[in-house]
Design a protein around this motif. Structure first.
Motif, PDB file in Angstrom:
ATOM      1  N   PRO A 110      61.535  54.732  40.716  1.00  0.00           N
ATOM      2  CA  PRO A 110      62.172  53.910  39.619  1.00  0.00           C
ATOM      3  C   PRO A 110      61.894  52.639  40.139  1.00  0.00           C
ATOM      4  O   PRO A 110      61.937  51.667  39.246  1.00  0.00           O
ATOM      5  CB  PRO A 110      63.568  54.459  39.851  1.00  0.00           C
ATOM      6  N   HIS A 115      58.696  51.970  36.926  1.00  0.00           N
ATOM      7  CA  HIS A 115      59.492  52.284  35.787  1.00  0.00           C
ATOM      8  C   HIS A 115      59.080  50.979  34.928  1.00  0.00           C
ATOM      9  O   HIS A 115      58.656  51.010  33.722  1.00  0.00           O
ATOM     10  CB  HIS A 115      60.717  52.552  35.789  1.00  0.00           C
ATOM     11  N   ALA A 147      65.707  50.893  35.286  1.00  0.00           N
ATOM     12  CA  ALA A 147      65.223  52.409  35.498  1.00  0.00           C
ATOM     13  C   ALA A 147      66.183  53.528  35.410  1.00  0.00           C
ATOM     14  O   ALA A 147      66.475  54.263  34.998  1.00  0.00           O
ATOM     15  CB  ALA A 147      64.244  52.642  36.489  1.00  0.00           C
ATOM     16  N   LEU A 148      67.257  53.257  36.542  1.00  0.00           N
ATOM     17  CA  LEU A 148      68.374  54.062  36.495  1.00  0.00           C
ATOM     18  C   LEU A 148      69.454  53.974  35.293  1.00  0.00           C
ATOM     19  O   LEU A 148      69.745  55.216  34.866  1.00  0.00           O
ATOM     20  CB  LEU A 148      69.176  53.522  37.949  1.00  0.00           C
ATOM     21  N   TYR A 186      71.256  51.391  43.630  1.00  0.00           N
ATOM     22  CA  TYR A 186      70.264  51.844  43.955  1.00  0.00           C
ATOM     23  C   TYR A 186      70.235  52.601  45.314  1.00  0.00           C
ATOM     24  O   TYR A 186      69.885  53.860  45.437  1.00  0.00           O
ATOM     25  CB  TYR A 186      69.115  51.070  43.690  1.00  0.00           C
ATOM     26  N   LEU A 201      69.304  58.287  29.080  1.00  0.00           N
ATOM     27  CA  LEU A 201      68.630  59.617  28.403  1.00  0.00           C
ATOM     28  C   LEU A 201      69.021  60.854  28.873  1.00  0.00           C
ATOM     29  O   LEU A 201      68.768  61.807  28.453  1.00  0.00           O
ATOM     30  CB  LEU A 201      67.069  59.402  28.769  1.00  0.00           C
ATOM     31  N   VAL A 251      68.940  62.005  31.806  1.00  0.00           N
ATOM     32  CA  VAL A 251      67.962  62.807  32.888  1.00  0.00           C
ATOM     33  C   VAL A 251      68.526  62.635  34.272  1.00  0.00           C
ATOM     34  O   VAL A 251      68.267  63.532  35.144  1.00  0.00           O
ATOM     35  CB  VAL A 251      66.442  62.403  32.748  1.00  0.00           C
ATOM     36  N   TYR A 252      69.397  61.634  34.555  1.00  0.00           N
ATOM     37  CA  TYR A 252      70.030  61.317  35.766  1.00  0.00           C
ATOM     38  C   TYR A 252      71.361  60.571  35.442  1.00  0.00           C
ATOM     39  O   TYR A 252      71.421  59.533  35.699  1.00  0.00           O
ATOM     40  CB  TYR A 252      69.188  60.663  36.792  1.00  0.00           C
ATOM     41  N   VAL A 286      66.751  59.974  43.909  1.00  0.00           N
ATOM     42  CA  VAL A 286      65.585  59.341  42.899  1.00  0.00           C
ATOM     43  C   VAL A 286      64.401  58.882  43.470  1.00  0.00           C
ATOM     44  O   VAL A 286      62.982  58.963  42.789  1.00  0.00           O
ATOM     45  CB  VAL A 286      66.125  58.160  42.015  1.00  0.00           C
ATOM     46  N   LEU A 297      68.358  53.310  32.534  1.00  0.00           N
ATOM     47  CA  LEU A 297      67.776  54.095  31.277  1.00  0.00           C
ATOM     48  C   LEU A 297      67.822  55.730  31.648  1.00  0.00           C
ATOM     49  O   LEU A 297      67.909  56.635  30.622  1.00  0.00           O
ATOM     50  CB  LEU A 297      66.309  53.791  31.075  1.00  0.00           C
ATOM     51  N   ARG A 298      67.533  56.293  32.728  1.00  0.00           N
ATOM     52  CA  ARG A 298      67.484  57.483  33.063  1.00  0.00           C
ATOM     53  C   ARG A 298      69.076  58.159  32.815  1.00  0.00           C
ATOM     54  O   ARG A 298      69.189  59.142  32.229  1.00  0.00           O
ATOM     55  CB  ARG A 298      67.510  57.782  34.548  1.00  0.00           C
ATOM     56  N   HIS A 299      70.098  57.332  33.084  1.00  0.00           N
ATOM     57  CA  HIS A 299      71.529  57.630  32.755  1.00  0.00           C
ATOM     58  C   HIS A 299      71.556  57.919  31.259  1.00  0.00           C
ATOM     59  O   HIS A 299      72.162  59.026  30.610  1.00  0.00           O
ATOM     60  CB  HIS A 299      72.540  56.684  33.348  1.00  0.00           C
TER      61      HIS A 299
END
Ligand code: ADP
Ligand code: MG
Length: 320
Positions: A253, A257, A163-164, A242, A170, A172-173, A249, A166-168
């Motif tokens: 996540p 997620h 999840a982390l 994490y 995209l 968003v994080y 976060v 993917l957020r990176h």
């Protein structure tokens, strides 16, 4: 390349040769032998461009991941991967893309001794469907049913790193380069816990693989078994990366997620010692995260022991 030259070059040449394959790629259907006393576990999963991966994803990662998510389903059943079919829709027969895709696909197929025995190839928007078959002794498969009040809830590996990543990706994080490098394989090259699933035969009372998030997937076990569960967030297996981001976060996540492809399973008290004894030979972390209770529903306790209400439930393709 035309369709048949493409099949010949990239798929007929697949690297695994199993003795139980009577007829592989090249006829109207494959023929395989199922040993007496064994059952077939069958599963299928599709990766759709723009839904399951970004259009510019590495083809080798896609090949690896498309098979891994299917092997993960077999692992959750306690089945040993044997054969698979590849249903591939491509916009153009790009040889470079196919070479990369096959490298990732066959790397994992070889590691599990799983033979590509057929498939279908068509032109259209990129779509990768795999159907996998595994073997399990009759009656020994792990299912979502069978969890009982008092059983302990376990999870393999670590949750939330995909999840982390993917957020990176995209935006968003954003993560520092070293942090992204640490979590990225968990998204692009998930580990199917096949060896672990096989060891859990005869020990776990229920099992599932975490593809849509722990809460959603454990929820499926609870619904199928007609029970509830209590989980302690402090016991969730989180990577060092994490944990460094936990304050920012939150737990979601790791809870909601998905893309983790870990096994979540339940163990009756009488078999807990046998499962604990597996630790040295398991090859991954094993965490007891809670217990099954008779009352339906999933209760979460935060590290201070207070009830915790999650802000997200899990992945659902048709959620509005
Ligand atoms: P049919 O028209 O009888 O369905 P095809 O001409 O589509 O057969 O395929 C020829 C052979 O190549 C079959 O054995 C099929 O299983 C195999 N095949 C086709 N596409 C793939 C693929 N993407 N991966 C593996 N095998 C494939
Ligand atoms: Mg035919």
């Amino acid at each position: 390349v035309n369709e048949f030259a493409l099949i010949e070059r990239f798929f007929a040449a697949q690297p695994v040769a199993r003795a139980d394959v009577v007829l592989g790629i090249g006829d109207d259907a494959a023929l395989t032998r199922v040993p007496p006393g064994q059952e077939l576990a069958l599963t299928t999963d599709t990766l759709v461009a723009g839904v399951h991966f970004l259009a510019d994803a590495e083809p080798a990662d896609l090949g690896y991941r498309a098979l891994a998510v299917n092997l993960s389903d077999l692992a959750a059943m306690g089945a040993e991967p044997a054969w698979f079919l590849l249903n591939l829709t491509l916009p153009v027969p790009d040889e470079r893309w196919l070479t990369g895709f096959c490298a990732g696909l066959y790397e994992l197929a070889r590691a599990h001794g799983a033979q590509l025995v057929g498939g279908n190839t068509a032109r259209g928007p990129l779509n990768i469907g795999i159907t996998a078959a595994g073997l399990v002794p009759a009656g020994a498969a792990l299912t979502r049913r069978g969890a009982l009040a008092g059983d302990r809830v376990y999870v393999t590996g670590e949750l939330g790193d995909a999840a982390l990543a993917l957020r990176h990706r995209l935006g968003v994080y954003p993560l520092a380069a070293a942090d992204f490098a640490a979590v990225r394989p968990r998204l692009d090259r998930p580990t199917a816990r096949v060896a672990q699933g096989l060891k859990l035969r005869g020990l776990a009372s229920a099992a599932i693989d975490v593809s849509d998030g722990l809460l959603a997937d454990l929820g499926h076990v609870l619904a199928a078994s007609g029970v509830g569960a209590r989980l302690e967030l402090a016991r969730l297996p989180l990577s060092a990366t994490y944990r460094a981001h936990l304050n920012a976060v939150g737990w979601e996540p790791a809870l909601a997620h998905g893309d983790d492809y870990e096994l979540c399973f339940t163990v009756p008290a009488a078999r807990v010692a046998a499962v604990e004894a597996l630790r040295p030979q398991l090859g991954c972390r094993l965490s007891a995260i809670g217990e099954i209770v008779a009352a339906p529903g999933l209760a979460l306790l935060d590290p201070a022991g207070r009830p915790y209400r999650p802000r997200a439930a899990g992945h659902d393709h048709f959620a509005q």
